[in-house]
Design a protein around this motif. Structure first.
Motif, short mmCIF file in Angstrom:
data_model
loop_
_atom_site.label_atom_id
_atom_site.label_comp_id
_atom_site.label_asym_id
_atom_site.label_seq_id
_atom_site.Cartn_x
_atom_site.Cartn_y
_atom_site.Cartn_z
N ILE A 1 4.36 29.09 59.85
CA ILE A 1 4.54 30.54 59.95
C ILE A 1 5.73 30.80 60.88
CG2 ILE A 1 2.94 30.74 61.94
CD1 ILE A 1 2.02 33.45 60.71
N GLU A 2 6.47 31.86 60.58
CA GLU A 2 7.48 32.34 61.54
C GLU A 2 6.85 33.54 62.25
OE1 GLU A 2 11.26 33.79 60.05
OE2 GLU A 2 12.15 33.67 62.06
N ALA A 3 6.25 33.26 63.39
CA ALA A 3 5.55 34.31 64.13
C ALA A 3 6.57 35.23 64.81
CB ALA A 3 4.65 33.66 65.18
N PRO B 1 13.01 22.94 57.94
CA PRO B 1 11.79 23.41 58.60
C PRO B 1 11.57 24.93 58.56
CG PRO B 1 13.50 23.06 60.24
CD PRO B 1 14.11 22.74 58.89
N HIS B 2 12.36 25.67 57.80
CA HIS B 2 12.25 27.14 57.90
C HIS B 2 12.71 27.78 56.59
CE1 HIS B 2 13.47 30.88 60.57
NE2 HIS B 2 12.84 31.25 59.46
N THR B 3 11.73 28.25 55.78
CA THR B 3 12.06 28.90 54.49
C THR B 3 11.06 30.01 54.19
OG1 THR B 3 10.68 27.30 53.28
CG2 THR B 3 13.03 26.77 53.49
N SER C 1 17.59 26.11 57.15
CA SER C 1 18.30 27.01 56.22
C SER C 1 17.86 28.45 56.41
CB SER C 1 18.04 26.59 54.77
OG SER C 1 16.70 26.87 54.40
N ASP C 2 16.58 28.66 56.83
CA ASP C 2 15.99 30.01 56.83
C ASP C 2 16.24 30.67 55.47
OD1 ASP C 2 14.74 32.32 57.66
OD2 ASP C 2 16.27 32.90 59.14
N ALA C 3 16.09 29.87 54.40
CA ALA C 3 16.42 30.35 53.05
C ALA C 3 15.51 31.51 52.65
CB ALA C 3 16.28 29.20 52.06
N GLY D 1 12.97 30.22 67.10
CA GLY D 1 13.82 30.55 65.96
C GLY D 1 15.03 31.37 66.36
N HIS D 2 16.14 31.05 65.76
CA HIS D 2 17.43 31.78 65.87
C HIS D 2 17.65 32.53 67.19
CE1 HIS D 2 15.17 35.31 64.46
NE2 HIS D 2 14.95 34.75 63.28
N ILE D 3 17.61 31.81 68.30
CA ILE D 3 17.88 32.45 69.59
C ILE D 3 19.37 32.73 69.80
CG2 ILE D 3 15.77 31.60 70.72
CD1 ILE D 3 17.47 29.53 72.19
N GLU E 1 6.35 31.57 56.32
CA GLU E 1 6.47 33.01 56.04
C GLU E 1 6.41 33.83 57.34
OE1 GLU E 1 8.03 35.06 54.43
OE2 GLU E 1 7.18 34.27 52.58
N HIS E 2 7.02 35.01 57.29
CA HIS E 2 7.01 35.90 58.44
C HIS E 2 5.57 36.27 58.81
CE1 HIS E 2 11.31 36.67 58.77
NE2 HIS E 2 11.36 36.74 57.46
N GLY E 3 5.34 36.47 60.10
CA GLY E 3 4.03 36.87 60.59
C GLY E 3 3.65 38.27 60.14
N VAL F 1 22.39 38.65 58.64
CA VAL F 1 22.22 39.85 59.47
C VAL F 1 22.42 39.57 60.97
CG1 VAL F 1 20.70 41.06 57.87
CG2 VAL F 1 19.71 39.48 59.52
N ARG F 2 22.39 38.29 61.36
CA ARG F 2 22.58 37.95 62.78
C ARG F 2 23.98 37.44 63.07
NH1 ARG F 2 17.64 35.97 61.37
NH2 ARG F 2 18.57 33.96 60.88
N LYS F 3 24.89 37.66 62.12
CA LYS F 3 26.26 37.16 62.27
C LYS F 3 26.84 37.54 63.64
CE LYS F 3 29.08 39.05 59.37
NZ LYS F 3 29.63 39.44 58.07
N ALA G 1 8.56 30.60 66.60
CA ALA G 1 8.45 31.91 67.28
C ALA G 1 9.85 32.52 67.33
CB ALA G 1 7.90 31.73 68.69
N SER G 2 9.97 33.73 66.78
CA SER G 2 11.29 34.37 66.68
C SER G 2 11.22 35.83 67.13
CB SER G 2 11.79 34.37 65.22
OG SER G 2 11.87 33.07 64.70
N MET G 3 12.34 36.27 67.70
CA MET G 3 12.48 37.70 68.01
C MET G 3 13.23 38.35 66.84
SD MET G 3 13.27 37.91 72.09
CE MET G 3 14.77 37.00 72.09
N HIS G 4 12.65 39.44 66.32
CA HIS G 4 13.31 40.22 65.27
C HIS G 4 13.39 41.67 65.75
CE1 HIS G 4 11.46 36.90 62.81
NE2 HIS G 4 12.68 36.88 62.34
N LYS G 5 14.46 42.32 65.39
CA LYS G 5 14.65 43.71 65.85
C LYS G 5 13.52 44.62 65.38
CE LYS G 5 18.98 44.23 64.47
NZ LYS G 5 20.32 44.79 64.23
ZN LIG Z 1 13.66 35.15 61.60
#
Ligand SMILES: [Zn+2]
Ligand SMILES: [Zn+2]
Length: 239
Positions: A73-75, A7-9, A192-194, A131-133, A40-42, A166-168, A99-103
């Motif tokens: 979309i990955e908002a 569900p996420h590429t 996968s967030d490929a 996404g990736h909480i 795709e990223h917002g 990057v979120r390791k 919906a994801s938080m990105h730095k």
């Molecule tokens: Zn993300």
């Protein structure tokens, strides 16, 4: 068990991924993925495509590919009020909203705002998945977030790219997420967030974590396309 939905590429369109949509589709097919979401990223992500790119996405003939394709979309979550950059675009363009938080696009003033932001996002019934909480640089009180996600028909993502990328560092967080998803019967999705076609359909690392946590199979949505589509329709998507 076969996990047939990714569900996420991403594609080259976001300027930090390396494959085209067709390459992702071909890779999905080879790996036995039967439904692929292109998310795709917002528009607020640095170097994201222009607005008219997203309008073009809505014109892609999803039924012409060799696997089922859903355009989403990955908002970006922008603030503690749960504002998303997808608000700037018509909702009907996207049939799966992460919906994801990105730095790069979210800088809270106080750590407790991370939880407030996610709780506010969950009031938006157009959001299908958080996404990736697990990301270790945010400070999230998982139980209230996951309880509300379960009540509001929102998936919690177990993001395979988080394990190495990057979120390791969020594996402990994933174990907490699994505990609360079990407790509150919250549906989850493996993704996968490929950012390159070779990673499409890769769920092995998060699957191992969930198996170690004895996570119930029936709470993982990736095995049944009809169930996934019914889930999306419940959130108002025309699929
Ligand atoms: Zn993300
Ligand atoms: Zn992503």
């Amino acid at each position: 068990m076969k996990y047939i939905i990714d569900p996420h590429t991403h594609t080259i369109a976001c300027n930090h991924a390396f494959s085209t949509l067709e390459e992702n589709v071909q890779s999905a097919k080879q790996k036995g993925i039967e439904l692929l979401c292109y998310t795709e990223h917002g528009p607020r992500m640095p170097y994201a495509p222009p607005d008219w790119y997203y309008e073009g996405l809505s014109l892609i003939p999803s039924d012409k590919f060799s696997v089922a394709l859903i355009i989403g979309i990955e908002a970006n979550i922008l603030d503690e009020n749960g504002s998303l950059d997808s608000f700037e675009l018509p909702e009907h363009w996207f049939n799966f909203v992460i919906a994801s938080m990105h730095k790069h696009t979210y800088q809270p003033y106080r750590p407790c705002e991370d939880t407030e932001a996610l709780l506010a996002v969950l009031d938006n019934r157009n959001v299908d998945m958080l996404g990736h909480i697990d990301a270790p640089f945010f400070h999230i009180d998982y139980e209230p977030v996951i309880k509300k996600a379960a009540e509001n028909n929102t998936l919690i993502e177990f993001n395979n790219a988080s394990v190495h990328g990057v979120r390791k560092g969020g594996i402990g967080n994933m174990r907490q997420m699994a505990t609360f998803c079990k407790k509150h019967d919250c549906m989850v999705a493996l993704s996968s967030d490929a950012h390159i076609c070779h990673n499409v359909g890769n769920f092995d690392d998060v699957l191992k974590i969930l198996q170690e946590e004895r996570f119930p199979q029936e709470l993982i949505i990736n095995t049944d396309i009809n169930r996934f589509l019914a889930f999306l329709r419940e959130n108002g998507k025309k699929v």
